[in-house]
Scaffold this active site. Structure first.
Site, PDB file in Angstrom:
ATOM      1  N   TYR A  92       0.872  -1.180   0.000  1.00 31.14           N
ATOM      2  CA  TYR A  92       0.000   0.000   0.000  1.00 31.14           C
ATOM      3  C   TYR A  92       0.907   1.228   0.000  1.00 31.14           C
ATOM      4  CZ  TYR A  92      -3.708   2.987   2.045  1.00 31.14           C
ATOM      5  OH  TYR A  92      -4.602   3.992   2.307  1.00 31.14           O
ATOM      6  N   LYS A 165      -5.698  -1.087  -2.032  1.00 30.33           N
ATOM      7  CA  LYS A 165      -6.738  -0.810  -1.026  1.00 30.33           C
ATOM      8  C   LYS A 165      -7.448  -2.117  -0.655  1.00 30.33           C
ATOM      9  CE  LYS A 165      -6.685   3.798  -0.608  1.00 30.33           C
ATOM     10  NZ  LYS A 165      -6.776   4.631   0.597  1.00 30.33           N
TER      11      LYS A 165
END
Ligand code: NAD
Ligand code: LMR
Ligand code: MN
EC number: 4.1.1.101
Length: 542
Positions: A92, A165
């Site tokens: 991420y 995500k």
């Protein structure tokens, strides 16, 4: 017919590699396709982690993990579960930013994403069917990549943010990875470097805007709802002009939310609550300067504004607590280039003796003496020593959140904020920050990133079969997270640590599901909301 042989080994949702038992190997037609030893998932994870550690560059680490994900999803999440704080910045933010910038050079695998082209609206439905590949989709993260983090327009490369995500969703909250779908809406790009790059993999034309764009979005939502009627639709990194418009169009009709607007508003309010637990002050006594009044900035302002009203203030009183600073300086009601969201929170010039001078953050901080300063400006280093010291002379515990991502865009570092304020600042940063050692105290820095809240929120909505996301549910989730701070320890962080992400995501999911059921917004009958969340939790084991 169930998959057999190489079909199983090549399907990352089914593959266990050397983890297939002898019986499974026999029934699945795998005899002879694997070496003879059967390994446990922990043995596989240990070996994979050793390989991971042998990589030094963050992007190399990421590529290794993505390849593992492409091969064996269960093993990937089993390993991520053991190393969540270490892997978060790799899969991420911030390393996802590098992979987006270099997408065309390092592309290997579409990573189970759906690619929808603005030029082919007639293909939307079949594309979704193809990419879902018969899976029962409950959660979608969609991006058109016009505003990737603070880096602007990255066209089809932005698909990696949707993939990232969703990885956080599963790692944090335990949503079944087979029930999720990342989607790229390729609306073209206005990024000249991409248009000129012969390797660029997306549509090589300018972004389609206006009615044609909104019509495409509408067709997408219609197809998505028809195919996956029980799904939650999460919007990510849309441009400033579209994000709020799209959210407003669908938020009262389907289960949906915009992470940059709502997720960010939620995490920031939770962080402010954490800070106020430490300083023992009240929300209604704070004065907020937000630097960067775009998608995230206005999401934050609106969330705090709502909370101030819940604390008993009228809308008029609550508005007085906010000062918005954007490119123009302090935002005034007579400006012609304001967004709809900004217009609701402008100031009038006659409030000030020298309104014409309030064109910089420095001038505004001097004039307003804020107690809370939030950065979502995409402008690195703009919380300068002078500004921060000025703020600290007027407030005992200044709350300062430089939230712009990725690392290179942050308004300040946590270390500087602690030092410049002699340890008084209560800080949260967008990307993970190391502890700061200062005058014998260890300051822990909370990560003010929506990833600390959207997984629990989204999972709670999915598990409770929510029809809609309401402000009531949003508030419940914020309070669940804001109350988890250990405020008595010197140098305590304003938000709980990412190492506890799975525990507090579970709590947020339970509170969210309970709120949905309390409001009667569940599609299916639910007698015990907490139990429903626990039952829905997927675990990364064979
Ligand atoms: N930490 C988090 O959870 C989180 C969440 C969302 C967004 N963000 C970060 O916030 C930043 C903004 O994201 P966004 O989606 O709101 O983008 P956006 O483009 O919608 O908003 C950015 C705003 O900053 C303004 N701005 C640009 N230059 C400025 C300057 N010199 N002075 C003052 N304002 C200026 C723009 O006019 C715009 O209004 C990004 O870096 C993003 O990564 C962080
Ligand atoms: O992606 C992140 O790290 C947070 C946020 O959604 C952003 O756009 O910066
Ligand atoms: Mn985002």
């Amino acid at each position: 017919m169930h998959a057999k042989g190489y079909e199983v080994l090549r399907n990352p949702f089914l593959n266990k590699g050397t983890g297939f038992t002898l019986t499974e190997r026999k029934t699945l037609g795998l005899n002879g396709t694997l070496p003879s030893q059967v390994q446990t998932i922990d043995e596989q994870a240990e070996q994979a982690y050793q390989q991971f550690q042998s990589k030094t560059a963050p992007l190399e680490k990421r590529i290794f993990l993505m390849n593992l994900f492409n091969e064996n999803i269960t093993l990937f999440y089993h390993l991520m579960d053991q190393h969540v704080s270490e892997f978060m910045p790799i899969v991420y933010d911030p390393v996802v930013a590098d992979s987006i910038e270099q997408y065309n050079d390092i592309y290997i695998n579409p990573q189970n994403a759906t690619f929808l082209s603005v030029d082919k609206p007639e293909d939307i439905k079949q594309s979704l069917i193809n990419a879902a590949d018969g899976r029962d989709i409950k959660l979608i993260v969609v991006t058109d990549a016009e505003g990737i983090l603070g880096m602007g327009d990255w066209g089809v490369n932005g698909v990696d943010i949707a993939v990232g995500k969703l990885m956080v969703y599963t790692a944090a909250a335990g949503i079944d990875p087979a029930s999720v779908l990342p989607i790229s809406i390729d609306a073209g790009t206005n990024n000249q470097s991409l248009l000129e790059n012969e390797r660029y993999l997306g549509n090589k034309h300018a972004r389609i805007a206006g009615d044609a764009y909104l019509e495409f979005i509408d067709q997408f939502v219609i197809a998505e709802q028809e195919l996956f009627p029980e799904s939650l639709l999460h919007w990510e990194d849309f441009g400033r002009a579209n994000a709020q418009v799209i959210l407003d169009k669908y938020k009262n009709k389907i289960a949906t939310f915009n992470d940059d607007i709502q997720g960010t508003g939620m995490i920031v309010l939770a962080g402010v609550f954490g800070a106020l637990n430490i300083s023992k002050e009240r929300l209604i006594d704070q004065t907020f300067v937000t630097f960067g009044a775009g998608t995230a900035g206005m999401g934050i302002v609106n969330q705090i504004f709502t909370e101030l009203q819940e604390a008993g203030l009228s809308a008029k009183e609550a508005k007085k607590h906010f000062y918005l600073v954007d490119k123009q300086g302090l935002l005034f009601d007579d400006m012609s280039d304001l967004t709809v969201a900004q217009k609701a929170f402008t100031r009038t010039r006659n409030e000030f003796n020298h309104a014409e001078e309030l064109t910089t953050l420095s001038a505004v901080v001097k004039e307003i003496k804020p107690t809370v300063l939030i950065g979502t400006s995409t402008q690195p280093g703009t919380f300068t020593e002078e500004i921060v010291k000025e703020m600290a002379t007027h407030t005992a515990r200044p709350i300062i959140f430089p939230l712009s991502n990725p690392t290179k865009l942050a308004e300040a570092t946590a270390e500087n904020l602690i030092k410049w304020t002699d340890g008084k600042a209560l800080v949260a940063t967008g990307i993970p920050a190391e502890n700061v050692e200062y005058k014998g105290v260890t300051y822990k820095i909370g990560q003010g990133n929506n990833a600390l809240i959207y997984p629990g929120l989204g999972f709670g909505l999915v598990a409770s079969t929510a029809k809609l996301l309401t402000q009531k549910t949003i508030s419940a989730a914020i309070h669940a997270l804001g109350g988890l701070v250990d405020s008595d320890q010197e140098g305590a962080a304003v938000l709980p640590p990412v190492s506890n992400l799975t525990e507090f995501s579970q709590k947020i999911a339970e509170v969210t599901a309970q709120s949905v059921v309390n409001q009667g917004l569940n599609r299916e009958k639910i007698s015990d909301a907490k139990q429903v969340v626990r039952n829905a939790k997927w675990s990364a084991n064979y």
